[in-house]
Write an enzyme that holds these catalytic residues in place. Structure first.
Site, PDB file in Angstrom:
ATOM      1  CG  ASP A   6      -1.746   1.265   1.360  1.00 15.51           C
ATOM      2  OD1 ASP A   6      -1.777   2.061   0.403  1.00 15.51           O
ATOM      3  OD2 ASP A   6      -2.370   1.461   2.423  1.00 15.51           O
ATOM      4  CE  LYS A  67      -1.622   7.089  -3.477  1.00 17.62           C
ATOM      5  NZ  LYS A  67      -2.229   6.084  -2.569  1.00 17.62           N
ATOM      6  CD  GLU A 144      -5.286   3.606  -2.487  1.00 15.74           C
ATOM      7  OE1 GLU A 144      -6.169   4.360  -2.021  1.00 15.74           O
ATOM      8  OE2 GLU A 144      -4.110   3.966  -2.671  1.00 15.74           O
ATOM      9  CG  ASP A 167      -9.828   3.953   0.452  1.00 17.77           C
ATOM     10  OD1 ASP A 167      -9.379   4.496   1.478  1.00 17.77           O
ATOM     11  OD2 ASP A 167      -9.097   3.363  -0.367  1.00 17.77           O
TER      12      ASP A 167
END
Length: 562
Positions: A6, A67, A144, A167
């Site tokens: 992850d 990210k 994800e 999420d």
């Protein structure tokens, strides 16, 4: 063995699917959560908690939240070196691989990496490039929310069911709707927001603090801004647990006090909360189901702990969500299951995993209006969003005028009827044979979207049968094969501190961060730092361990008193 990773905005994790199911590996500090932070010192690069501590003491040599820049050409200067987002992510991946190899006792060369469901083609390619720069063969990119569903063991449930995975991570928000039947995990819809996450809720608190004290966040020194964010991050966590939180700190020569309760935070965060509604409603429409047809709602992502999120979900669906898996670990645990699937683990051989294309993909076309005028800029979809992958679709296109010598095929992703409001991925000019018959002066364009969320484009000339493959050179977020090799060589010259030094580096970085924060204790901290450095130079491992433990205890007591 294939590991599952992850690669998160705020934290990253690594693990494997083995005899006892999913296992996450701790880093050198004993924590399975490794902060996605990179810092450069005089001797090399630091990753994780030591780097996070240096965000305050060395803000110009440290970076986090990169990210969010994946798929762009943005560069970050740390000291005298410049890094792209792929390289920063690769450094984090290298640290995770080192932790996995320490736990497994062998080399790790393959990985399944999770990505936000709403990541674009460029962002997915950048993630694969980061894996390559880290020396990994990326076997698959798994969305994800899909990974989170695997973590909850939804694939093991008997019978059929429909589930919504909500999420909310540190930097991105995804929602997916899945259906389970006969050992199949099928994703029906995925939507989201790549610029909505826990960091945005923190920024709301930063702005409120600044307004209340007549401060301009842009005027704060880098170390002051980092210090303010760290204190408010702690306050945000306290707020979620206790309903109120207070902050006392010195900024720009002033001693400042600030408090906030849940009611005010909810008011400040309401625009962000409302932004979550649209992706959820879009996913429900695309999946063609009603709230009452969902069997469960699953909350994952560290930011989903905020009470405001649970209340939103409860209001929208009239029920409480599932939260029995640690929201920080759910995606990583699911990534290990996906890795087990890729490795054809016998315990998972009956599970079939499908996913969807989260964006509509198409090209630009021109249309002739009733008055004869040609108008450009219309978006022509080829692969509709939420098509089950892998998917391959094609369409035919023809020149608008008889004398036209070429056809421009450009590729866009998005949901607007006009290309100006969508994202351009690339373009290619195809020549048209002047002698060809009118029906043969066209081209067939084929889009192929694979299970990793990567797009291939082929254009075939009708007259000659010649096939052109589109190279997406227009996208500034793309790294070519030669540039990847060049940057890989550069990264290999960058020294990464050995894993067995991480505990020492972390306690020194923490002490330097406290030196930056607490002016009255600077002499004492400087004395402690010097004493511990002298112990390190003696290279007596037992003595180092004893002093490090005492050093941590002293820092704990200092922070508790301050």
């Amino acid at each position: 063995m294939i590991v599952g990773i992850d690669l998160g905005t705020t934290h990253s994790l690594v693990g494997v699917y083995g005899d006892s199911g999913s296992t996450l590996f701790p880093n050198a500090l004993g924590d399975v959560l490794t902060p996605s932070v990179v810092s450069l010192d005089e001797d090399g690069v630091l990753v994780g908690q030591p780097a996070r501590e240096r965000l305050i003491s060395h803000p110009r040599r440290s970076v986090a939240n990169f990210k969010r820049w994946m798929g762009s050409s943005r560069e970050t200067r740390l000291g005298d070196r410049v890094f792209r987002p792929e390289e920063l992510s690769a450094i984090v991946l290298r640290a995770l691989v080192a932790d996995a190899e320490a736990a497994l006792g062998g080399k790790v060369r393959e990985a399944v990496i999770s990505v936000p469901a709403y990541f674009s083609d460029a962002q997915r390619k950048a993630t694969r490039a980061a894996g390559e720069l880290a020396g990994l063969k990326v076997e698959r990119l798994v969305n994800e929310p899909t990974a989170a569903a695997l973590a909850y063991g939804l694939q093991d449930r008997e019978g059929e069911g429909r589930f919504l995975v909500f999420d909310l991570g540190g930097g991105t928000f995804d929602v997916s709707i899945l259906e389970l039947f006969d050992g199949v995990v099928e994703v029906h819809a995925s939507t989201g927001d790549n610029y909505l996450g826990g960091e945005d809720f923190l920024e709301v608190m930063v702005d409120a603090f600044a307004r209340d004290h007549a401060l301009a966040p842009g005027d704060l020194a880098p170390h002051e801004h980092a210090q303010l964010r760290r204190r408010l991050e702690q306050a945000k966590r306290t707020l979620g647990q206790e309903g109120t939180a207070s902050v006392e700190m010195a900024l720009q020569g002033r001693e400042l006090e600030w408090s906030i309760d849940e009611a005010r935070f909810s008011s400040l965060a309401e625009p962000l909360i409302q932004r979550m509604r649209a992706p959820v409603e879009r996913a429900m429409r695309d999946a063609r189901i009603q709230p009452g047809q969902l069997d469960e709602i699953v909350l994952v992502g560290g930011a989903s702990r905020m009470p405001q999120v649970a209340r939103l979900v409860s209001r929208m669906f009239g029920r409480l969500p599932l939260r029995h898996v640690n929201p920080d670990q759910a995606v990583a645990l699911g990534a290990t299951v996906a890795a087990g699937l890729k490795a054809r683990d016998q315990r998972l051989e009956e599970v079939i995993l499908t996913d969807v294309c989260p964006y509509t993909l198409g090209t630009q076309v021109s249309r002739r209006e009733e008055n004869g005028q040609v108008r450009n800029g219309y978006f022509h979809p080829i692969i509709p969003r939420n098509s089950t992958v892998p998917v391959s679709r094609e369409d035919d296109f023809y020149p608008m005028t008889p004398g036209q010598s070429q056809v421009l095929i450009d590729v866009y992703q998005g949901e607007s009827p006009m290309v100006a409001n969508n994202i351009k991925l690339g373009e290619i000019n195809i020549p048209i044979a002047a002698h060809a018959a009118p029906g043969e002066r066209g081209v067939t364009v084929r889009f192929t979207y694979d299970v990793n969320g990567l797009l291939q484009v082929e254009v075939r000339e009708h007259a000659t049968g010649k096939v052109h493959e589109l190279v997406l050179e227009q996208n500034p977020g793309m790294l070519g094969a030669d540039e990847i090799r060049e940057r890989l060589a550069a990264l290999e010259t960058l020294k990464i501190h050995p894993r067995d030094q991480q505990e020492n580096l972390q306690v020194l970085a923490r002490a330097e961060r406290l030196y930056e924060e607490y002016l009255e204790q600077r002499n004492l901290l400087q004395e402690w730092i010097g004493r511990f450095r002298n112990v390190l130079e003696g290279q007596d491992s037992d003595l180092v361990e004893t002093h490090r433990r005492q050093f941590h205890q002293a820092l704990d007591e200092l922070e508790a008193r301050a």
